[in-house]
Scaffold this active site. Structure first.
Site, short mmCIF file in Angstrom:
data_model
loop_
_atom_site.label_atom_id
_atom_site.label_comp_id
_atom_site.label_asym_id
_atom_site.label_seq_id
_atom_site.Cartn_x
_atom_site.Cartn_y
_atom_site.Cartn_z
N GLU A 84 0.20 3.66 1.68
CA GLU A 84 0.26 4.14 3.07
C GLU A 84 1.65 3.89 3.67
OE1 GLU A 84 -2.11 5.72 5.15
OE2 GLU A 84 -3.18 6.02 3.27
N TYR B 95 -1.76 0.20 10.60
CA TYR B 95 -2.04 -0.45 9.31
C TYR B 95 -0.81 -0.39 8.41
CZ TYR B 95 -3.71 -0.80 4.46
OH TYR B 95 -3.86 -1.13 3.13
N SER C 137 0.81 -1.22 0.00
CA SER C 137 0.00 0.00 0.00
C SER C 137 0.85 1.27 0.00
CB SER C 137 -0.88 -0.01 1.26
OG SER C 137 -1.43 1.26 1.48
P1 NDP Z 1 -11.43 -4.58 1.68
O1 NDP Z 1 -11.41 -4.07 3.06
O2 NDP Z 1 -12.60 -4.25 0.79
O3 NDP Z 1 -11.36 -6.20 1.73
C1 NDP Z 1 -10.59 -6.86 2.69
C2 NDP Z 1 -10.83 -8.35 2.55
O4 NDP Z 1 -10.04 -9.05 3.53
C3 NDP Z 1 -12.29 -8.79 2.77
O5 NDP Z 1 -12.61 -9.80 1.84
C4 NDP Z 1 -12.24 -9.38 4.17
O6 NDP Z 1 -13.24 -10.35 4.44
C5 NDP Z 1 -10.87 -10.05 4.14
N1 NDP Z 1 -10.37 -10.39 5.46
C6 NDP Z 1 -10.20 -9.59 6.53
N2 NDP Z 1 -9.74 -10.28 7.57
C7 NDP Z 1 -9.60 -11.58 7.16
C8 NDP Z 1 -9.17 -12.77 7.78
N3 NDP Z 1 -8.76 -12.80 9.07
N4 NDP Z 1 -9.17 -13.92 7.06
C9 NDP Z 1 -9.60 -13.91 5.77
N5 NDP Z 1 -10.02 -12.82 5.13
C10 NDP Z 1 -10.02 -11.66 5.82
O7 NDP Z 1 -10.07 -4.16 0.97
P2 NDP Z 1 -9.79 -3.74 -0.56
O8 NDP Z 1 -10.44 -4.72 -1.45
O9 NDP Z 1 -10.03 -2.30 -0.73
O10 NDP Z 1 -8.21 -3.91 -0.62
C11 NDP Z 1 -7.62 -5.17 -0.96
C12 NDP Z 1 -6.22 -5.23 -0.38
O11 NDP Z 1 -5.43 -4.19 -0.95
C13 NDP Z 1 -6.14 -5.03 1.13
O12 NDP Z 1 -5.07 -5.81 1.62
C14 NDP Z 1 -5.81 -3.55 1.27
O13 NDP Z 1 -5.18 -3.30 2.50
C15 NDP Z 1 -4.90 -3.36 0.09
N6 NDP Z 1 -4.84 -2.03 -0.45
C16 NDP Z 1 -6.01 -1.39 -0.79
C17 NDP Z 1 -5.98 -0.13 -1.33
C18 NDP Z 1 -7.25 0.56 -1.73
O14 NDP Z 1 -7.20 1.76 -2.00
N7 NDP Z 1 -8.37 -0.12 -1.83
C19 NDP Z 1 -4.71 0.57 -1.54
C20 NDP Z 1 -3.54 -0.22 -1.23
C21 NDP Z 1 -3.62 -1.47 -0.70
P3 NDP Z 1 -14.71 -9.93 5.01
O15 NDP Z 1 -15.53 -9.57 3.79
O16 NDP Z 1 -15.14 -11.17 5.68
O17 NDP Z 1 -14.52 -8.76 5.93
P1 GDP Z 2 -6.67 5.87 3.51
O1 GDP Z 2 -5.82 6.73 2.64
O2 GDP Z 2 -6.45 4.40 3.30
O3 GDP Z 2 -6.62 6.22 4.95
O4 GDP Z 2 -8.19 6.06 2.95
P2 GDP Z 2 -9.45 6.84 3.55
O5 GDP Z 2 -10.42 6.95 2.43
O6 GDP Z 2 -9.94 6.18 4.80
O7 GDP Z 2 -8.89 8.28 3.95
C1 GDP Z 2 -8.31 9.15 3.00
C2 GDP Z 2 -8.08 10.51 3.62
O8 GDP Z 2 -9.35 11.14 3.86
C3 GDP Z 2 -7.37 10.48 4.98
O9 GDP Z 2 -6.36 11.46 4.96
C4 GDP Z 2 -8.45 10.85 5.98
O10 GDP Z 2 -7.97 11.57 7.12
C5 GDP Z 2 -9.32 11.77 5.13
N1 GDP Z 2 -10.69 11.90 5.65
C6 GDP Z 2 -11.32 13.09 5.91
N2 GDP Z 2 -12.54 12.85 6.42
C7 GDP Z 2 -12.70 11.50 6.47
C8 GDP Z 2 -13.78 10.66 6.88
O11 GDP Z 2 -14.82 11.11 7.34
N3 GDP Z 2 -13.60 9.31 6.74
C9 GDP Z 2 -12.43 8.78 6.23
N4 GDP Z 2 -12.32 7.46 6.09
N5 GDP Z 2 -11.38 9.57 5.85
C10 GDP Z 2 -11.52 10.90 5.96
#
Ligand code: NDP
Ligand code: GDP
Length: 328
Positions: A129, A151, A127
């Protein structure tokens, strides 16, 4: 027919990746953690119309045995490790769980691959992040990391373990350092989806304001559909490697509000309220990626603009709330 295993298949990226791989003729297996809400857990796969085409397997990132058994039985060609506690704000409330699932969970899967399927190609969902308090104005694969949340620290551990397993055990293990990517399937707690859901509620008279935290934070937002294509491309390369995936455009939360509200014919300044309770203990102020390597090696480029992304999300949330209103 190649076989792919996706952990996190019920999440945003898992659902889009499953759809993408099915379209390429893969057999798609998905890891499903047992939940009392099994009737709604496949909602994203259902929304994409592929719930009955993904084989869901009982397991958990915290249970190494379950991962090993799945790999032994199904011998996947590709393993996409997307499962995580992925919400930064929750990671301060649940730092240990975040470490166990997002960090150690990835190492459980690396161990399982090393033990039971060493020829499988492995993708780790790293990520942006991890760049946190940025050390360069545009971040690429050589930019030093500075994680700013439990995270991000957990993701950094998983990232370096992926690099180590590649170098120590010759696994075909790649790490995609993906910048924020969104879609109508984004979790509602993330800021873009919270905004587009808020726009829809306000437009339909279901809410009169939207409370947000730091409007100055800037992110490099892309579309999840574009980003899962990059994951697949990484695993098609002869050699494993790490890649930044980003659009190169950085936009503030406030500006995203302006774009999303304007799509519904609304002025965000009338409805957005800043709530200090929503600020984070430590902020990642700005992210902007440099995906030149993904472009030159993988031939990857994003296809959706931020405006198209916001419009698609607002339209999907409007349709969802209209449907809910009709059925309630
Ligand atoms: P989501 O939060 O939408 O999905 C997370 C998934 O992980 C869900 O299917 C969840 O299952 C599963 N999960 C959580 N805990 C467990 C566990 N203990 N065992 C098995 N499965 C588990 O994430 P995204 O699809 O947005 O992101 C996918 C990946 O990419 C993540 O690792 C995220 O951190 C990473 N990432 C995402 C970015 C983004 O902008 N979206 C950017 C960079 C990295 P359940 O449905 O049961 O909760
Ligand atoms: P992140 O980059 O994975 O933390 O994705 P988020 O969508 O959760 O947050 C993106 C940015 O939006 C961060 O800098 C947050 O501080 C900012 N932010 C501002 N207001 C909010 C809010 O109400 N919810 C979330 N999730 N983020 C917020």
């Amino acid at each position: 027919m190649p076989t792919a295993l996706i952990t996190g298949v019920t999440g945003q990226d898992g659902a889009y990746l499953a759809q993408f791989l099915l379209g390429k003729g893969y057999r798609v297996l998905g890891l499903l953690r047992r939940s009392a809400s099994s009737d709604v857990i496949g909602e994203r796969l259902r929304w994409l119309g592929i719930l009955d085409r993904v084989e869901l397997l009982d397991g958990n990132m915290s249970d190494l045995g379950s991962l090993i058994r799945i790999l032994q039985k199904h011998e996947p060609d590709e393993v996409y490790n997307l499962a995580a506690q992925s919400f930064v704000a929750s990671s301060w409330q649940q730092p240990l769980l975040t470490g166990m699932v997002t960090g150690l969970g990835a190492v459980n899967m690396l161990e399982a691959v090393r033990t039971a399927a060493p020829r499988a190609r492995f993708y780790q969902a790293s990520s942006s992040e991890m760049f946190g308090k940025i050390q360069e104005p545009r971040q690429n694969e050589r930019t030093p990391f500075y994680p700013r949340s439990p995270y991000a620290a957990a993701k950094l551990y998983a990232h370096w373990m992926t690099v180590n397993y590649r170098e120590s055990f010759s696994l075909h293990a790649s790490s995609g350092i993906l910048f924020n990517h969104e879609s109508p399937l984004r979790g509602i707690e993330f800021v873009t989806r919270k905004i587009t859901d808020g726009v829809a509620r306000i437009k339909l008279g279901l809410a009169c304001e939207l409370r947000l935290g730091n409007l100055e934070a800037r992110r490099d937002w892309g579309h999840a559909r574009d980003y899962v294509r990059a994951m697949w491309l990484m695993l098609q390369q002869p050699a494993p490697d790490d890649y930044v995936v980003a659009t190169g455009r950085s936009t503030s939360v406030g500006e995203f509000c302006r774009i999303a509200f304007a799509h519904a014919g609304l002025d965000h300044r009338e409805f957005v309220r800043v709530d200090p309770a929503l600020f984070r203990p430590a902020e990642v102020d700005v992210l902007r990626g440099d995906a030149a390597k993904a472009e030159s090696v993988l031939g990857w480029q994003p296809e959706s603009s931020l405006e198209e992304l916001a419009a698609e999300m607002v339209e999907a949330d409007l349709a969802r709330h209209r449907r809910l209103r009709e059925t309630s």
